[in-house]
Motif scaffolding. Sequence first.
Motif, PDB file in Angstrom:
ATOM      1  N   ILE B  23      -5.251   0.327  27.837  1.00 50.14           N
ATOM      2  CA  ILE B  23      -3.798   0.139  27.812  1.00 50.14           C
ATOM      3  C   ILE B  23      -3.345  -0.276  26.414  1.00 50.14           C
ATOM      4  N   PHE B  24      -4.000  -1.286  25.863  1.00 48.69           N
ATOM      5  CA  PHE B  24      -3.617  -1.734  24.520  1.00 48.69           C
ATOM      6  C   PHE B  24      -3.839  -0.616  23.504  1.00 48.69           C
ATOM      7  N   ALA B  25      -4.948   0.129  23.665  1.00 52.58           N
ATOM      8  CA  ALA B  25      -5.266   1.224  22.738  1.00 52.58           C
ATOM      9  C   ALA B  25      -4.194   2.312  22.815  1.00 52.58           C
ATOM     10  N   ALA B  26      -3.846   2.708  24.043  1.00 52.82           N
ATOM     11  CA  ALA B  26      -2.865   3.781  24.220  1.00 52.82           C
ATOM     12  C   ALA B  26      -1.508   3.386  23.650  1.00 52.82           C
ATOM     13  N   ALA B  27      -1.159   2.119  23.785  1.00 47.89           N
ATOM     14  CA  ALA B  27       0.142   1.642  23.319  1.00 47.89           C
ATOM     15  C   ALA B  27       0.128   1.298  21.839  1.00 47.89           C
ATOM     16  N   GLY B  28      -1.084   1.332  21.251  1.00 47.00           N
ATOM     17  CA  GLY B  28      -1.190   0.987  19.832  1.00 47.00           C
ATOM     18  C   GLY B  28      -0.880  -0.470  19.566  1.00 47.00           C
ATOM     19  N   VAL B  29      -1.206  -1.332  20.538  1.00 50.71           N
ATOM     20  CA  VAL B  29      -0.935  -2.768  20.382  1.00 50.71           C
ATOM     21  C   VAL B  29      -2.235  -3.488  20.058  1.00 50.71           C
ATOM     22  N   GLY B 189      -4.118   6.961  20.399  1.00 46.97           N
ATOM     23  CA  GLY B 189      -4.734   5.635  20.503  1.00 46.97           C
ATOM     24  C   GLY B 189      -5.989   5.664  21.357  1.00 46.97           C
ATOM     25  N   VAL B 190      -5.909   6.381  22.484  1.00 44.70           N
ATOM     26  CA  VAL B 190      -7.050   6.471  23.386  1.00 44.70           C
ATOM     27  C   VAL B 190      -8.192   7.221  22.715  1.00 44.70           C
ATOM     28  N   ALA B 191      -7.861   8.345  22.075  1.00 46.89           N
ATOM     29  CA  ALA B 191      -8.891   9.167  21.439  1.00 46.89           C
ATOM     30  C   ALA B 191      -9.660   8.357  20.393  1.00 46.89           C
TER      31      ALA B 191
END
Lengths: 204, 202
Positions: B23-29, B189-191
């Motif tokens: 979640i944090f990765a996908a959101a770039g947080v 972000g996920v990749a």
Amino acid sequence: MAPKYKLTYFDVRSRGEPTRLIFAAAGVEYEDVRLSFEQWPPIKPTTPMGGLPMLEVDGKTLSQSMSIARFVAKETGLDGKNNLERALADAFVDEIHEPLAAKIPTLLAFTTDEKAKEDLAKEVDQLIAEKLGKCERNSGSVGHLVGNSLLWCDLVFYNIASYIEAYKPGTLQNYPKLAKVYATVKANPRIAKWLERPAGQYGV
Amino acid sequence: MAPKYKFTYFKASVGRGELVRLIFAAAGVEFEDVRLEREEWRLLKETSPMGQLPMLEVGGQVICQSGAIFRYAAKETGLSGAAGWEEAQVDMFVSGMEDLTMKMYGVYFERDEAKKEEKKTALATFVPNFLRNYEKLCGSDGHLVGTSLTYADLAFFNGMDDILKKQPDALEKYPRLAKVVESVKANKGVATYIAERPETLL
């Protein structure tokens, strides 16, 4: 016009009762459909995920007991004041609801084999001690698990606690903060009224 | 300035911690990603709020219970779906994934060979029904709910990760779900996160 809610579950407390308690506490009307176990097989394939409870709202259907309860809590303002409070409430719900919501009524009403009953009781005893211990440690001390007003986590907790008290009366005395939450919920006028209803056909 | 969020879990890559990290990765947080060895946890356990992991620390408060954490993280990062009905649907899909993951863990951790076989058979019946239900309910543009990434998509991707590694064509009959997995993989972000995360046993 206000949304029309229809909750379908078995005629037991277990996984459906938290949502019923939330509707009751909020004073929001809904259709409370209760199925006997015999009625279930033909209905099963018509449900989104093959299980109950389910909630129908304005022609759309939601599954998963705690997703439903959480949604109704949000709709009725009983989920928490801000994201952090909501998360803390969620944490209590996640800790206390499963698997006791089904295991205790199964033990009380739906297990006949003596050995199975013995094994299940051992498991339930261990879960109760573990979970009440954790919740007591983290609970607020003013009659609410989180914050200072009734939230849905208090009601989810109440559902389990009432099963625990039916199974082993007096258990909560060992958990003073939780005992206070239990008493606060019971004393809520709308909940008190709801609790006057007779038990469902299975007694749990 | 230190990241606002500090997430603590075991080193294991799948399991309850991974969804939060996704979640944090996908959101770039940014977040502090603390990964403990079992031994390190043993020493911390007694003084932690619920004596279990994962936990998320924010503003001096601690949240436990993976469900509470990933729901909170998704809300904070805008990945929980539009408030109201959509959010509830996202919640529903994520809760449903729990059912699948619990059954998978059940097989993985079962020591008794006979019981393990039983559970494997049960899982083999459960999975197609489960996927069929999800395919029916899934949106058609690469997202389970709505028209943009939510953590339901991440939860599905995370839950299917193991299955897809062993059976790359597991979603052949489920085009909508396959599209969800592709959408998640395509998220920058996920990749990046997946390319860089440590491989673990579990």
